[in-house]
Design a protein around this motif. Structure first.
Motif, mmCIF file in Angstrom:
data_model
loop_
_atom_site.group_PDB
_atom_site.id
_atom_site.type_symbol
_atom_site.label_atom_id
_atom_site.label_comp_id
_atom_site.label_asym_id
_atom_site.label_seq_id
_atom_site.Cartn_x
_atom_site.Cartn_y
_atom_site.Cartn_z
ATOM 1 N N ASP A 1 39.427 38.247 55.890
ATOM 2 C CA ASP A 1 39.490 37.138 56.847
ATOM 3 C C ASP A 1 38.560 36.008 56.445
ATOM 4 O O ASP A 1 38.783 34.854 56.797
ATOM 5 N N ASP A 2 37.505 36.339 55.701
ATOM 6 C CA ASP A 2 36.517 35.348 55.286
ATOM 7 C C ASP A 2 36.790 34.774 53.899
ATOM 8 O O ASP A 2 35.962 34.057 53.360
ATOM 9 N N GLY A 3 37.905 35.114 53.300
ATOM 10 C CA GLY A 3 38.211 34.662 51.942
ATOM 11 C C GLY A 3 38.293 35.850 51.003
ATOM 12 O O GLY A 3 38.477 36.988 51.420
ATOM 13 N N TRP A 4 38.133 35.580 49.729
ATOM 14 C CA TRP A 4 38.239 36.627 48.711
ATOM 15 C C TRP A 4 36.869 37.211 48.420
ATOM 16 O O TRP A 4 35.877 36.485 48.344
ATOM 17 N N GLU A 5 36.825 38.522 48.244
ATOM 18 C CA GLU A 5 35.617 39.217 47.824
ATOM 19 C C GLU A 5 35.911 39.868 46.482
ATOM 20 O O GLU A 5 36.990 40.410 46.270
ATOM 21 N N ASP B 1 44.276 46.876 55.179
ATOM 22 C CA ASP B 1 45.469 46.807 54.316
ATOM 23 C C ASP B 1 45.758 45.407 53.778
ATOM 24 O O ASP B 1 46.906 45.016 53.602
ATOM 25 N N GLU B 2 44.722 44.642 53.515
ATOM 26 C CA GLU B 2 44.895 43.306 52.951
ATOM 27 C C GLU B 2 45.271 43.394 51.473
ATOM 28 O O GLU B 2 45.211 44.450 50.855
ATOM 29 N N THR B 3 45.604 42.257 50.909
ATOM 30 C CA THR B 3 45.968 42.160 49.498
ATOM 31 C C THR B 3 44.750 42.400 48.610
ATOM 32 O O THR B 3 43.677 41.864 48.859
ATOM 33 N N GLY C 1 40.764 30.033 44.720
ATOM 34 C CA GLY C 1 39.562 29.544 45.384
ATOM 35 C C GLY C 1 38.428 30.531 45.389
ATOM 36 O O GLY C 1 37.547 30.478 46.249
ATOM 37 N N CYS C 2 38.421 31.446 44.414
ATOM 38 C CA CYS C 2 37.357 32.460 44.401
ATOM 39 C C CYS C 2 36.716 32.601 43.018
ATOM 40 O O CYS C 2 36.220 33.679 42.676
#
Length: 183
Positions: free
Chosen positions: A11-15, A41-43, A174-175
């Motif tokens: 939810d906060d972007g890519w880690e 279960d995110e991408t 963007g990461c």
């Protein structure tokens, strides 16, 4: 030299996190490792690069089957990590068809050098050192459109080179900063 990382969308972007694949023996195990790193279960993108030789991407979305893209299947097949990605389904081999793997036994791991390792009588699309077997093509293999819904179309993925692929993908997502932090 290899670089492997997991990029998980949150939810906060890519880690990003670096990961070791030494204990991973199959695409199913790799997908499970990716799922464990994703909240809800995110991408998750598994990024594998062998410096100057090839790169591979595995996209895992929840419990869906992993989607795979490899920039150079013949070079990846000569790599321990590449063998994880190049499943029978992806390469078109019949399950249990060991002819190709038998032909690869004893080949040195690809060192990323430009020498293609082909004998003079082997076709361009053969796996080096296998007597001309054409079970794994030279060049890209897999789902080049696996990042299309993230803003990176298949044509762009196919144009990426092993030297800049992961950085270019991370920049487009963007990461780039988080990927560089684990590099």
């Amino acid at each position: 030299m290899y670089f492997t990382a997991l990029l998980a969308r949150t939810d906060d972007g890519w880690e990003a996190s670096d990961t070791e694949l030494d204990d991973v023996e199959s695409l199913d195990e790799l997908a499970e490792l990716a799922r464990e790193s994703a909240p809800d279960d995110e991408t998750v993108l598994v990024c594998i690069e062998q410096e100057g030789a090839w790169f591979g991407l595995v996209r895992v979305d929840g419990e869906d089957d992993p989607r795979v893209y490899v920039s150079d299947a013949a070079r990846a097949m000569r790599s321990a990590y590449g063998e994880i990605l190049l499943t029978d389904e992806l390469t078109g081999r019949a399950p249990g068809d060991d002819d190709l793997l038998d032909g690869l036994a004893g080949l040195p791991e690809d060192d990323g050098e430009d020498d293609d390792g082909l004998a003079a009588d082997e076709p361009e699309d053969a796996v080096p050192g296998t007597g001309g077997q054409e079970a794994v093509p030279r060049g890209p293999l897999g789902d080049a459109g696996l990042l299309a819904d993230l803003g990176i179309d298949a044509a762009t993925v196919r144009r990426l080179t092993p030297d800049d692929a992961l950085g270019s993908i991370a920049e487009a997502l963007g990461c780039a900063d988080v990927l560089e932090a684990v590099r």
